[in-house]
Enzyme design. Structure first.
Site, mmCIF file in Angstrom:
data_model
loop_
_atom_site.group_PDB
_atom_site.id
_atom_site.type_symbol
_atom_site.label_atom_id
_atom_site.label_comp_id
_atom_site.label_asym_id
_atom_site.label_seq_id
_atom_site.Cartn_x
_atom_site.Cartn_y
_atom_site.Cartn_z
ATOM 1 N N HIS A 32 15.160 11.883 12.947
ATOM 2 C CA HIS A 32 13.961 11.930 13.797
ATOM 3 C C HIS A 32 13.020 10.771 13.494
ATOM 4 C CE1 HIS A 32 11.920 14.832 10.713
ATOM 5 N NE2 HIS A 32 11.678 13.591 10.402
ATOM 6 N N HIS A 33 13.290 10.030 12.410
ATOM 7 C CA HIS A 33 12.506 8.821 12.131
ATOM 8 C C HIS A 33 13.000 7.642 12.958
ATOM 9 C CE1 HIS A 33 10.365 10.454 8.593
ATOM 10 N NE2 HIS A 33 11.457 11.184 8.457
ATOM 11 N N THR B 197 7.095 26.406 7.434
ATOM 12 C CA THR B 197 5.763 25.857 7.152
ATOM 13 C C THR B 197 4.700 26.790 7.719
ATOM 14 O OG1 THR B 197 6.793 23.704 7.431
ATOM 15 C CG2 THR B 197 4.416 23.731 7.161
ATOM 16 N N TYR C 276 9.001 15.626 1.570
ATOM 17 C CA TYR C 276 8.762 16.968 1.013
ATOM 18 C C TYR C 276 8.577 16.915 -0.494
ATOM 19 C CZ TYR C 276 9.460 18.504 5.640
ATOM 20 O OH TYR C 276 9.292 18.644 6.980
ATOM 21 N N SER D 205 12.764 6.721 -13.181
ATOM 22 C CA SER D 205 11.674 7.477 -13.791
ATOM 23 C C SER D 205 11.549 8.857 -13.167
ATOM 24 C CB SER D 205 10.367 6.697 -13.633
ATOM 25 O OG SER D 205 9.274 7.539 -13.839
ATOM 26 N N SER D 206 11.556 8.907 -11.828
ATOM 27 C CA SER D 206 11.328 10.221 -11.219
ATOM 28 C C SER D 206 12.542 11.125 -11.372
ATOM 29 C CB SER D 206 10.908 10.087 -9.755
ATOM 30 O OG SER D 206 11.770 9.219 -9.085
ATOM 31 N N HIS E 103 0.848 -1.199 0.000
ATOM 32 C CA HIS E 103 0.000 0.000 0.000
ATOM 33 C C HIS E 103 0.884 1.250 0.000
ATOM 34 C CE1 HIS E 103 -2.967 2.988 1.288
ATOM 35 N NE2 HIS E 103 -2.222 3.253 2.356
ATOM 36 N N LYS F 130 4.002 29.621 5.475
ATOM 37 C CA LYS F 130 3.102 29.272 4.371
ATOM 38 C C LYS F 130 1.652 29.302 4.811
ATOM 39 C CE LYS F 130 6.026 26.773 1.334
ATOM 40 N NZ LYS F 130 5.496 27.573 0.229
ATOM 41 N N GLU G 42 12.173 12.886 0.735
ATOM 42 C CA GLU G 42 11.069 12.278 -0.004
ATOM 43 C C GLU G 42 9.713 12.792 0.487
ATOM 44 O OE1 GLU G 42 10.715 10.355 -2.601
ATOM 45 O OE2 GLU G 42 8.621 9.762 -2.363
ATOM 46 N N ARG H 201 1.614 -0.131 15.048
ATOM 47 C CA ARG H 201 1.254 -0.186 13.628
ATOM 48 C C ARG H 201 1.748 -1.502 13.025
ATOM 49 N NH1 ARG H 201 5.834 3.661 10.822
ATOM 50 N NH2 ARG H 201 4.763 3.014 8.937
ATOM 51 N N HIS I 86 13.522 11.494 4.324
ATOM 52 C CA HIS I 86 12.903 12.742 4.739
ATOM 53 C C HIS I 86 12.743 13.737 3.599
ATOM 54 C CE1 HIS I 86 10.686 14.799 7.673
ATOM 55 N NE2 HIS I 86 11.161 15.900 7.155
ATOM 56 N N TRP J 196 7.531 -0.754 3.918
ATOM 57 C CA TRP J 196 8.050 -0.066 2.721
ATOM 58 C C TRP J 196 9.438 0.495 2.979
ATOM 59 C CZ3 TRP J 196 9.352 5.070 1.410
ATOM 60 C CH2 TRP J 196 9.193 6.007 2.433
ATOM 61 N N ASP K 100 6.908 23.105 -25.137
ATOM 62 C CA ASP K 100 6.866 21.720 -24.652
ATOM 63 C C ASP K 100 7.909 21.588 -23.552
ATOM 64 O OD1 ASP K 100 6.707 18.835 -24.397
ATOM 65 O OD2 ASP K 100 5.885 18.797 -26.422
ATOM 66 N N SER L 225 -1.327 27.498 -3.339
ATOM 67 C CA SER L 225 -0.980 28.895 -3.611
ATOM 68 C C SER L 225 -1.534 29.371 -4.945
ATOM 69 C CB SER L 225 0.545 29.072 -3.603
ATOM 70 O OG SER L 225 1.073 28.618 -2.389
#
Lengths: 534, 182
Positions: free
Chosen positions: A304-305, A330, A259, A171-172, A79, A333, A257, A452, A255, A144, A108, A270
């Protein structure tokens, strides 16, 4: 999410266009590729969503009812992989493809063939990944995050998992390189950097995050691969390696990732909030700098993870302070979005509803993130449902709500038809109520200690889990409305004007709806560039 | 005009590809970087290693005693028994000390094992210096063999005053590439 019919009639003047399947296989057109990305993301959203339904079904009641624990673990693992790499990231690249050339007045993308390639890697990557369900040992089930040594116990699926991650990463990265080259080299005359729409700005910064962090993930999973098959010992303690080092390398990617998943959403909000508030965005420049600051900080907060791995006090303090520091840009924003709404004349069309819900619910996810960032309390929250609630608030009501909002916002531009406002409002209210029923109780479950990634739980967690599952089912099935809205809008509907929304500003709204297959083959007049303030 | 933009796009594309490859390399560079960082800071429980002569030259702090505890465990499915002869001893910082561990191979074939040490608390690890250890080399045990294994160590007198107990933990892993049954 338009289809061939929407712009088919415009392309007879321009070169060679094969029909049918060949058109989609060989296309180098940014609009075609954007459409393919978005459809791919929508399909993956439903595949990943189906897995979430299995998870919520099993957790509806305590005890094991429907699936084996191993399969349950595959569900949570897959998932996450499908939603992150298959739904959210391709959706953002799809928006970038459709919108960035039109927003900056370019004909283009900069590297159109690379663009074709970066999309067509994805179906292969996900065939590899989803094919693992049919392999001996089942699909990956170690989470994951692929922590060793657990992930090394994956069956035949293991190398497929690694290569799928490699392909998704390639790809990315290709997409990111293309976007940077497009924005740096292809802007219309007069489109200075500080006039760029914020969606373009947030994507540029996202693209730099991608090329800096995804290769590190590629390295980490390659080390897993060689540890398993070629006798290296990067993470094997028996050979002098260290499994905790994987966590450090993984989260050095991981991390930034998160963002990558959320920064384009800031750009979407915005764009949409000023449109329906009929007021220029408050604090354009501070938005740009805040995005840059978040991107920089994202590289120095990774541990922090993993506060609970046994870090020295100095490390825990450093990562706590830098993490909490992210709240400042943040907060800038969120303040700017609120200030844009202040004393404005707001109307509540569906894109605006989803964007307002995004601001409120993403902020809730941000607050639980602050709680998790505080080291001493993180020891209690770590690996509980509180974490699950946190990242689903920032990813579902953050990234996904923003993607849905953007789809409603630009769909009339892409298809030339207005979507069904009534159906869209049903979609919004059902989604917003059910998503809170789904994820809010998970905060309480986590605080009470429910771990979890476990298919069963103690009976005291039963009530909140049942509530959460009911919310989950309603949210899941509400998304069928989304597909119905898109389908109806592609097929027909009230003709959309060029500007579509009364308060819309930006170059893409100066094009016809739908835009011609090739737009801005001659750059727009500098006078038509209003700048990102609008 | 178009041509020059295409050129510029390609150039920028290759530059960004170079950045990508560099970051891939950086991912690998993180491995030694973390190791160096852990060694410099003594995080990660990595212990020091000094020669017997250096150890002998340390001044012994008779006024202070530190408890050193020994913890043993087996990693994975290695069919060995592994214990310390004494659970803990009291040492004076600076004094060379010896501890003996016993390993038994309960399998019917020879196996090569590798012991991985770790010292807790992490912050004290760099003050724990070994002059000799069975963990420096691979240990081969014949079927059913029992072997005494020795570690000699010196606790650095500079050990922070608030540390009163050190725990030395060993985990024995199979070194599969060296074992006879593979």
């Amino acid at each position: 999410m338009s289809d061939a019919a929407a712009h088919g009639e415009h392309d007879e003047h321009h070169g060679y266009h094969p029909g049918g399947m060949k058109r989609w296989l060989f296309t180098t057109n940014h609009k075609d590729i954007g459409t393919m990305y978005l459809i791919f993301a929508l399909i993956m959203f439903f595949i990943g969503g189906a897995m979430a339904m299995v998870i919520r079904l099993e957790l509806f009641q305590p005890g094991l009812q429907f699936v084996e624990p191993q399969f349950f673990n595959s569900m949570t693992t897959m998932h996450a992989l499908v939603m992150i790499f298959g739904a959210v990231m391709p959706a953002w690249t799809g928006f970038a493809n459709w919108l960035i050339p039109m927003m900056i007045g370019a004909p283009d993308m900069a590297l159109p063939r690379l663009n074709n390639w970066s999309f067509w890697i994805l179906p292969f990557a996900f065939t590899l990944l989803l094919g693992t369900f049919f392999m001996p040992g089942g699909a990956p089930a170690g989470g994951w995050t692929m922590y060793p040594p657990l992930v090394l116990q994956t069956g035949d699926a293991f190398p497929f998992l690694i290569f799928a991650v490699h392909f998704m990463g390639a790809s990315s990265i290709a997409g990111a390189i293309n976007i940077i080259a497009t924005v740096f080299n292809m802007r219309a005359p007069g489109m200075t950097l500080m006039k760029l729409p914020l969606f373009v700005w947030t994507w540029i910064i996202t693209a730099f995050l991608l090329i800096a962090s995804i290769p590190v993930l590629a390295g980490a999973v390659t080390m897993l691969l060689t540890d398993k098959f070629f006798g290296t010992a990067f993470f094997a303690a028996s050979g002098g390696g260290d499994p905790v080092m994987f966590q450090h390398i993984f989260w050095f990617f991981g991390h930034p990732e998160v963002y990558i998943l959320i920064l384009p959403a800031f750009g979407i909000a915005s764009a949409i909030i000023p449109t329906f508030a009929r007021k220029p965005l408050f604090g354009y420049a501070s938005m740009v700098y805040a995005t840059g600051a978040i991107a920089f900080l994202s590289f120095i907060v990774w541990a922090h993870h993993m506060f609970t791995v046994g870090m020295p006090l100095a490390g825990e303090l450093f990562f706590m302070y830098t993490t909490v520091l992210i709240a400042v840009p943040t907060g800038v924003k969120v303040f700017n979005w609120c200030a844009t709404l202040w004393q404005s004349s707001i109307t509540f069309e569906v894109p605006m509803l989803f964007s307002l819900a995004f601001v409120i619910l993403f902020t809730i996810g941000g607050f639980s993130g602050l709680m998790l960032g505080i080291t001493p309390v993180d020891f209690q929250y770590h690996d509980t449902y509180f974490v699950v609630a946190h990242f689903h608030y920032v990813l579902v009501t953050g990234a996904i709500f923003s993607i849905i909002s953007a789809t409603y916002f630009w769909l009339p531009k892409w298809t030339g038809h207005m979507y069904d406002e009534t159906l869209g409002k049903w979609h919004f209210w059902l989604s917003t109520i059910s998503v809170n029923v789904l994820f809010f109780p998970q905060h309480f479950l986590g605080l009470a200690g429910m771990p979890r990634r476990i298919p069963d739980y103690a009976v005291q967690f039963a009530d909140f889990n049942m509530v959460s599952s009911i919310g989950g089912f309603v949210f899941g099935f509400s998304q069928i409305l989304f597909v119905m809205v898109i389908w109806k809008c592609v097929k027909g509907g009230e003709k959309a004007t060029d500007r579509v929304w009364e308060g819309a500003h930006g170059l893409e709204w100066t094009l016809p709806s739908p835009p011609p297959y090739h737009s801005f083959t001659t750059p727009p007049a500098p006078a038509s560039i209003e700048g990102g303030m609008r | 005009m178009r041509g020059s933009i295409d050129q510029a796009n390609k150039r920028l594309g290759y530059k960004l590809l170079a950045v990508t490859l560099a970051m891939f390399g950086f991912g690998y560079a993180l491995v030694p970087l973390y190791s160096v960082f852990c060694e410099l800071t003594g995080l990660n429980g990595k212990t020091g290693r000094i020669s017997a002569e250096t150890a002998a030259s340390e001044t012994i702090d008779q006024n202070r005693s530190v408890t050193v505890e020994f913890v043993t465990s087996i990693g994975g499915s290695l069919p060995w028994k592994f214990k310390a002869k004494v659970a803990k001893i009291s040492v004076h910082p600076g004094a060379a000390t010896e501890a003996t561990f016993v390993a038994v191979n309960e399998a019917s074939f020879p196996i090569v094992g590798r012991a991985v040490p770790s010292v807790a608390p992490n912050s004290a690890a760099r003050y724990f210096n070994k002059t000799e250890c069975f963990c420096f080399t691979e240990q081969k045990l014949a079927a059913g063999e029992t072997k005494d294994m020795v570690v000699r160590f010196v606790v650095d007198p500079r050990l922070p005053a608030d540390v009163r107990t050190l725990t030395l933990a060993y985990t024995f892993f199979e070194a599969p590439e060296l074992s006879a049954n593979n």
